[in-house]
Scaffold this active site. Structure first.
Site, PDB file in Angstrom:
ATOM      1  N   LYS A  28       9.787 -26.259  14.546  1.00 36.90           N
ATOM      2  CA  LYS A  28       8.668 -26.636  15.425  1.00 36.90           C
ATOM      3  C   LYS A  28       7.976 -25.394  15.971  1.00 36.90           C
ATOM      4  O   LYS A  28       6.754 -25.295  15.953  1.00 36.90           O
ATOM      5  CB  LYS A  28       9.214 -27.527  16.544  1.00 36.90           C
ATOM      6  CG  LYS A  28       8.181 -28.034  17.512  1.00 36.90           C
ATOM      7  CD  LYS A  28       8.582 -29.370  18.121  1.00 36.90           C
ATOM      8  CE  LYS A  28       9.744 -29.288  19.079  1.00 36.90           C
ATOM      9  NZ  LYS A  28       9.409 -28.668  20.369  1.00 36.90           N
ATOM     10  N   SER A  29       8.765 -24.448  16.463  1.00 37.61           N
ATOM     11  CA  SER A  29       8.181 -23.235  17.049  1.00 37.61           C
ATOM     12  C   SER A  29       7.327 -22.494  16.020  1.00 37.61           C
ATOM     13  O   SER A  29       6.201 -22.060  16.303  1.00 37.61           O
ATOM     14  CB  SER A  29       9.299 -22.295  17.509  1.00 37.61           C
ATOM     15  OG  SER A  29      10.024 -22.864  18.560  1.00 37.61           O
ATOM     16  N   SER A 174      11.164 -16.827  28.907  1.00 37.94           N
ATOM     17  CA  SER A 174      10.436 -17.889  28.215  1.00 37.94           C
ATOM     18  C   SER A 174       9.614 -17.327  27.062  1.00 37.94           C
ATOM     19  O   SER A 174       8.679 -16.551  27.263  1.00 37.94           O
ATOM     20  CB  SER A 174       9.507 -18.610  29.203  1.00 37.94           C
ATOM     21  OG  SER A 174       8.609 -19.431  28.484  1.00 37.94           O
ATOM     22  N   GLN A 176       7.669 -19.092  25.398  1.00 37.24           N
ATOM     23  CA  GLN A 176       6.343 -19.716  25.496  1.00 37.24           C
ATOM     24  C   GLN A 176       5.404 -18.847  26.320  1.00 37.24           C
ATOM     25  O   GLN A 176       4.239 -18.663  25.958  1.00 37.24           O
ATOM     26  CB  GLN A 176       6.456 -21.100  26.120  1.00 37.24           C
ATOM     27  CG  GLN A 176       7.215 -22.085  25.245  1.00 37.24           C
ATOM     28  CD  GLN A 176       7.301 -23.462  25.855  1.00 37.24           C
ATOM     29  OE1 GLN A 176       6.797 -23.700  26.952  1.00 37.24           O
ATOM     30  NE2 GLN A 176       7.941 -24.373  25.160  1.00 37.24           N
ATOM     31  N   ASP A 327      17.334 -25.247  23.702  1.00 37.64           N
ATOM     32  CA  ASP A 327      17.087 -26.659  23.384  1.00 37.64           C
ATOM     33  C   ASP A 327      18.346 -27.381  22.909  1.00 37.64           C
ATOM     34  O   ASP A 327      18.307 -28.585  22.637  1.00 37.64           O
ATOM     35  CB  ASP A 327      16.007 -26.760  22.295  1.00 37.64           C
ATOM     36  CG  ASP A 327      14.664 -26.267  22.806  1.00 37.64           C
ATOM     37  OD1 ASP A 327      14.422 -26.367  24.022  1.00 37.64           O
ATOM     38  OD2 ASP A 327      13.861 -25.767  21.991  1.00 37.64           O
ATOM     39  N   LYS A 354      12.241 -29.061  31.184  1.00 40.17           N
ATOM     40  CA  LYS A 354      11.951 -29.350  29.771  1.00 40.17           C
ATOM     41  C   LYS A 354      11.286 -30.725  29.691  1.00 40.17           C
ATOM     42  O   LYS A 354      10.738 -31.201  30.673  1.00 40.17           O
ATOM     43  CB  LYS A 354      13.230 -29.272  28.945  1.00 40.17           C
ATOM     44  CG  LYS A 354      13.810 -27.861  28.878  1.00 40.17           C
ATOM     45  CD  LYS A 354      12.860 -26.912  28.152  1.00 40.17           C
ATOM     46  CE  LYS A 354      13.398 -25.493  28.103  1.00 40.17           C
ATOM     47  NZ  LYS A 354      12.399 -24.543  27.575  1.00 40.17           N
ATOM     48  N   ARG A 402      15.341 -34.865  22.458  1.00 38.41           N
ATOM     49  CA  ARG A 402      16.663 -34.265  22.260  1.00 38.41           C
ATOM     50  C   ARG A 402      17.759 -35.037  22.994  1.00 38.41           C
ATOM     51  O   ARG A 402      18.909 -35.061  22.556  1.00 38.41           O
ATOM     52  CB  ARG A 402      16.650 -32.790  22.663  1.00 38.41           C
ATOM     53  CG  ARG A 402      15.637 -31.988  21.835  1.00 38.41           C
ATOM     54  CD  ARG A 402      15.928 -30.530  21.759  1.00 38.41           C
ATOM     55  NE  ARG A 402      14.739 -29.802  21.325  1.00 38.41           N
ATOM     56  CZ  ARG A 402      14.340 -29.675  20.066  1.00 38.41           C
ATOM     57  NH1 ARG A 402      15.036 -30.222  19.088  1.00 38.41           N
ATOM     58  NH2 ARG A 402      13.234 -29.004  19.772  1.00 38.41           N
TER      59      ARG A 402
HETATM   60  C1  S3P Z   1       9.809 -22.570  22.501  1.00 40.95           C
HETATM   61  C2  S3P Z   1      10.463 -21.936  23.505  1.00 40.95           C
HETATM   62  C3  S3P Z   1      11.423 -22.607  24.404  1.00 40.95           C
HETATM   63  C4  S3P Z   1      11.898 -23.929  23.873  1.00 40.95           C
HETATM   64  C5  S3P Z   1      10.791 -24.741  23.278  1.00 40.95           C
HETATM   65  C6  S3P Z   1      10.097 -23.983  22.160  1.00 40.95           C
HETATM   66  C7  S3P Z   1       8.826 -21.832  21.706  1.00 40.95           C
HETATM   67  O1  S3P Z   1      10.784 -22.798  25.641  1.00 40.95           O
HETATM   68  O2  S3P Z   1      12.532 -24.685  24.883  1.00 40.95           O
HETATM   69  O3  S3P Z   1      11.286 -25.967  22.743  1.00 40.95           O
HETATM   70  O4  S3P Z   1       8.452 -22.300  20.626  1.00 40.95           O
HETATM   71  O5  S3P Z   1       8.405 -20.762  22.154  1.00 40.95           O
HETATM   72  P1  S3P Z   1      10.758 -21.611  26.740  1.00 40.95           P
HETATM   73  O6  S3P Z   1      10.426 -20.396  26.024  1.00 40.95           O
HETATM   74  O7  S3P Z   1       9.726 -21.923  27.752  1.00 40.95           O
HETATM   75  O8  S3P Z   1      12.149 -21.621  27.295  1.00 40.95           O
END
Ligand code: S3P
Length: 453
Positions: A28-29, A174, A176, A327, A354, A402
């Site tokens: 997914k990422s 994070s 993200q 996750d 989350k 999840r």
């Molecule tokens: C992700 C980072 C994670 C994860 C999310 C996907 C990403 O979040 O929980 O499902 O793709 O960068 P955080 O980086 O905010 O912890």
């Protein structure tokens, strides 16, 4: 969004040994990043193995609304006609990121340094999640936000006309937030620097490098990683093969460990070191997990993973490991409940924000199926008895994919069935979950008698 349609109660029944050879859907990422960075390249990027889950499809649709051509060529194969850095168009409609925190935070970063105004929203769960963590650094780059109280979606984002590159030290571990700033930095002149005291998944860095961006990554004296991106690069279209998602593989992995007699192989799974904290932990618990045929694709390591049923024992999971398995705690908690002895998981504060408050959802769910579990601040403690749990339910999933998948896996190893109230969210990250698990011999499906005990 789907969220408003009728609930889909699901049930998992005790199953015999799982066997088989499977592939899980794309990461997914990496899928979000391939679409967004492909959009910033010049030329056509072909993406194979893209995750066709709702989260990623929302990103594809948002990019279309920003003037990028995203075409589905075949199952999981897409072509993105990149517009080049800085060339996104004023969107014609609202950008609805559905259930996806990653989609929302990364996309907001991408548009933050484009001269456009966009209305960004998501489903009820996403509208409860914190956006201040990206609003704050992006405001420093010159972006303007009109958000809901506490910095939530829906919000209006007005991109900076004269973006300012920043140096930013992440206050939360994070990926993200890191990625949002780096994507914003793409269209800022000069060097944008993110400093991360704790390493988080580096898919954005690897993907940017794959497309030809200039990144300079060094280690500070205090151990923090310093990621410096030179803005306004010419990115070139590239081919991307998305590996199987280790966070999806996690469910089959734990299922095979806890159902006696199992022996399965999951092929082509991403094994980036910053993502495989769960495999490390399960191995420490006594799990028989081997990586074979390790190779590389678009800068990402990939392997075939073989898992054989094992007697698990409780372990202590350090807080430093959390970013590499953030996750995976719902499914790790299930493994811990099937293990013998106590498992202590530290540093889980981020689980509260989350797709649901996962700490509470895990505790409530585990109690419902007969496990012993405690919360102590941001620590989760599960007392495994080394014997099959009773099962039960229905477990409240709070529209969290999840949580739903983790408890369905639990049902395979209990003495009675486990019911979950709603499995609709599973399609956000793992379309075809039930069919894939059924292929391995798992008895998982729609619950036609949700009231039954
Ligand atoms: C992700 C980072 C994670 C994860 C999310 C996907 C990403 O979040 O929980 O499902 O793709 O960068 P955080 O980086 O905010 O912890």
């Amino acid at each position: 969004m789907v969220e408003t349609s009728a609930l889909r109660p699901m049930i998992a029944r005790p199953s015999g040994g799982l066997t088989g050879d499977i592939r899980v859907p794309g990461d997914k990422s990496i899928s979000h990043r391939a679409l967004m960075i492909g959009a910033m390249a010049v030329g056509r990027t072909r993406i194979e193995g893209l995750l066709e889950g709702e989260d990623v499809l929302c990103t594809a649709e948002a990019l279309r609304r920003l003037g990028v051509r995203v075409r589905r060529l075949d199952a999981a194969t897409y072509e993105v006609s990149g517009v080049g850095v800085g060339a996104l168009a004023q969107p014609s409609a609202v950008l609805d990121m559905g259930n996806s925190g990653t989609g929302a935070r990364l996309l907001v970063g991408l548009i933050a340094t484009h001269p456009l105004t966009a209305h960004v929203t998501g489903d009820a769960s996403l509208c409860r999640r914190p956006m201040m963590r990206v609003i704050e650094p992006l405001t420093r780059m010159g972006t303007r936000f009109e958000a809901q109280a506490g910095g939530r979606l829906p919000m209006l984002v007005t991109g900076a006309r004269l973006p300012v590159p920043i140096e930013y030290r992440l206050p939360v571990a994070s990926a993200q937030v890191k990625s949002s700033i780096l994507l914003a930095g793409l269209n800022a002149p000069g060097v944008t620097t993110v400093i991360e005291p704790e390493a988080t998944r580096d898919h954005t860095e690897l993907m940017l490098a794959h497309f030809g961006a200039r990144l300079h990554i060094t280690r500070d004296r205090d151990g923090a990683t310093r990621i410096a991106l030179t803005g306004q690069p010419e990115l070139e279209a590239r081919r991307v093969r998305v590996p199987g998602d280790p966070s999806s593989a996690a469910f089959a992995t734990v299922a095979a460990l806890v159902v006696p007699g199992s022996d399965i192989t999951i092929r082509g799974v991403g094994v980036n070191a910053l993502r495989i904290g769960l495999c490390r932990t399960l191995t420490e618990m006594g799990g028989d997990i081997t990586f074979d045929n390790t190779r590389e694709d678009a800068g990402e390591p990939v392997a075939d993973i073989r898992i054989r049923a094992s007697r698990l024992r409780g372990v202590e999971v350090p807080a430093e490991r959390a970013p590499s398995m953030i996750d995976e705690y719902p499914i790790l908690a299930v493994a811990a409940a099937c293990a013998e002895g106590t498992t202590v998981m530290h540093g889980l504060a981020e689980l509260r924000v989350k797709e649901s408050d996962r700490l509470t959802a895990i505790c409530d769910g585990l109690r419902r199926i007969g496990a012993e579990v405690r919360e102590a601040g941001d620590t989760l403690i599960v007392d495994g008895r080394g014997a099959a749990l009773a099962g039960g339910g229905p477990v409240a999933t709070h529209y969290d994919h999840r949580i739903a998948m983790a408890f369905l896996v639990a049902g395979l190893a209990c003495t009675g069935p486990v019911r979950v109230d709603d499995g609709r969210a599973i399609t956000t990250s793992f379309p075809g979950f039930d069919a894939l698990m059924q292929n391995l011999g798992a008895d998982i499906g729609t619950d036609s008698e949700p009231g039954a005990r």
